[in-house]
Design a protein around this motif. Structure first.
Motif, PDB file in Angstrom:
ATOM      1  N   LYS A  46      -8.556  11.266  -0.573  1.00 18.42           N
ATOM      2  CA  LYS A  46      -8.331  12.104  -1.596  1.00 18.42           C
ATOM      3  C   LYS A  46      -7.492  11.179  -2.945  1.00 18.42           C
ATOM      4  CE  LYS A  46      -7.942  16.406   0.702  1.00 18.42           C
ATOM      5  NZ  LYS A  46      -7.259  17.529   1.097  1.00 18.42           N
ATOM      6  N   GLU A  47      -7.457  11.774  -3.901  1.00 23.80           N
ATOM      7  CA  GLU A  47      -6.653  11.045  -5.136  1.00 23.80           C
ATOM      8  C   GLU A  47      -5.558  10.404  -4.663  1.00 23.80           C
ATOM      9  OE1 GLU A  47      -7.155  13.077  -8.541  1.00 23.80           O
ATOM     10  OE2 GLU A  47      -9.306  13.006  -8.837  1.00 23.80           O
ATOM     11  N   ASP A  48      -4.786  11.402  -4.064  1.00 19.52           N
ATOM     12  CA  ASP A  48      -3.343  10.912  -3.562  1.00 19.52           C
ATOM     13  C   ASP A  48      -3.100   9.722  -2.772  1.00 19.52           C
ATOM     14  OD1 ASP A  48      -4.068  12.048  -1.207  1.00 19.52           O
ATOM     15  OD2 ASP A  48      -2.528  13.769  -1.373  1.00 19.52           O
TER      16      ASP A  48
END
Length: 266
Positions: A46-48
């Protein structure tokens, strides 16, 4: 990426290590030829997972994994336009940016068939290089006969033009040796009474195989799939009757069938 050899026992552990390593960093991550959503789950996350300003580029021939993973910015790669396709074809068929006058109409017909697909243009151009007009006309007649539903048939024309030793080398590399060192593969193939040195050179010149600067054998995914399909068609329903077992599922199927047969004979 981690800069050292590590042991990873399962996908979740590997994903955790990747996430910990990437999270504080601004990265450019390229995932090429993704064909299953699990690959994105464990490698892209994911983006994180990444530092601010990171860029993740994903290439795939199937949009479904992108949709399932929630990738919003998607762009379909366009085929070459006619002028671009002609230039690419000329470079491989004539080794220059323009055709011989007597081949111009034939060149237009080949490019029309390839429908702007760079790989088909390269393979067909390399196959037709140095051949006379009757050979070009014969190749075009075969293309028209098989139809244009599958690019497989267009690529297979170059395979059909190989001799038996070259065909065996191509199929062996497609099934077993992609990603391996050229010289080690040549030694192995020579033990099978294949003229590996000249055979690999022929495949490379016909754009059926590429060799990296480090001497690693590489092959376009569509060409590898063509090789696997050629082997599968030897015996579609009976893997044990094929010249090669290229896929794990086929190996397991043959071993299980033999185990049952031996049990029944006992």
């Amino acid at each position: 990426m981690l800069g050292r050899e590590i042991d990873v026992w399962d996908f979740d552990e590997g994903a955790t290590k990747i996430r910990r390593f990437l999270r504080p960093r601004k990265v450019l991550l390229v995932l090429d030829d993704v064909n299953h959503s699990d690959q994105l789950d464990y490698l892209a996350g994911k983006e994180d997972w990444y530092g601010f300003g990171s860029v993740v580029i994903i290439t795939t021939r199937d949009a479904h994994p992108l949709v399932k993973h929630g990738v919003v910015r998607r762009s379909e790669v366009q085929v070459l336009n006619t002028d671009e396709a002609l230039q690419l074809f000329f470079q491989h068929a004539f080794r220059k940016g323009y055709p011989e006058q007597s081949y111009r109409d034939l060149s237009n017909q080949v490019v029309k068939y390839a429908k702007g697909l760079p790989l088909a243009l390269k393979v067909l151009g390399s196959f037709l290089h140095g051949r006379d007009i009757p050979a070009w006309e014969s190749a075009l007649a075969k293309l028209r006969k098989v139809g244009d539903a599958e690019i497989f048939e267009a690529l297979k024309i170059s395979y059909d033009g190989l001799d038996d030793h070259e065909k065996n080398i191509f199929l062996d590399i497609a099934c077993f040796h992609i990603g391996y060192n050229k010289h080690k593969v040549m030694q192995l193939l020579d033990t099978c009474v294949f003229a590996a040195t000249i055979g690999i050179d022929v495949l490379a010149k016909r754009s059926l195989l590429t060799i990296s600067d480090a001497g690693i054998l590489e092959m376009h995914d569509l060409l590898r799939e063509m090789g696997l399909e050629i082997v599968r068609r030897e015996s579609p329903d009976e893997p044990g009757k094929r010249s090669r077992l290229c896929l794990e599922d086929d190996v397991i199927r043959v071993l299980e069938k033999n185990r049952v047969r031996n049990f029944l004979q006992q």
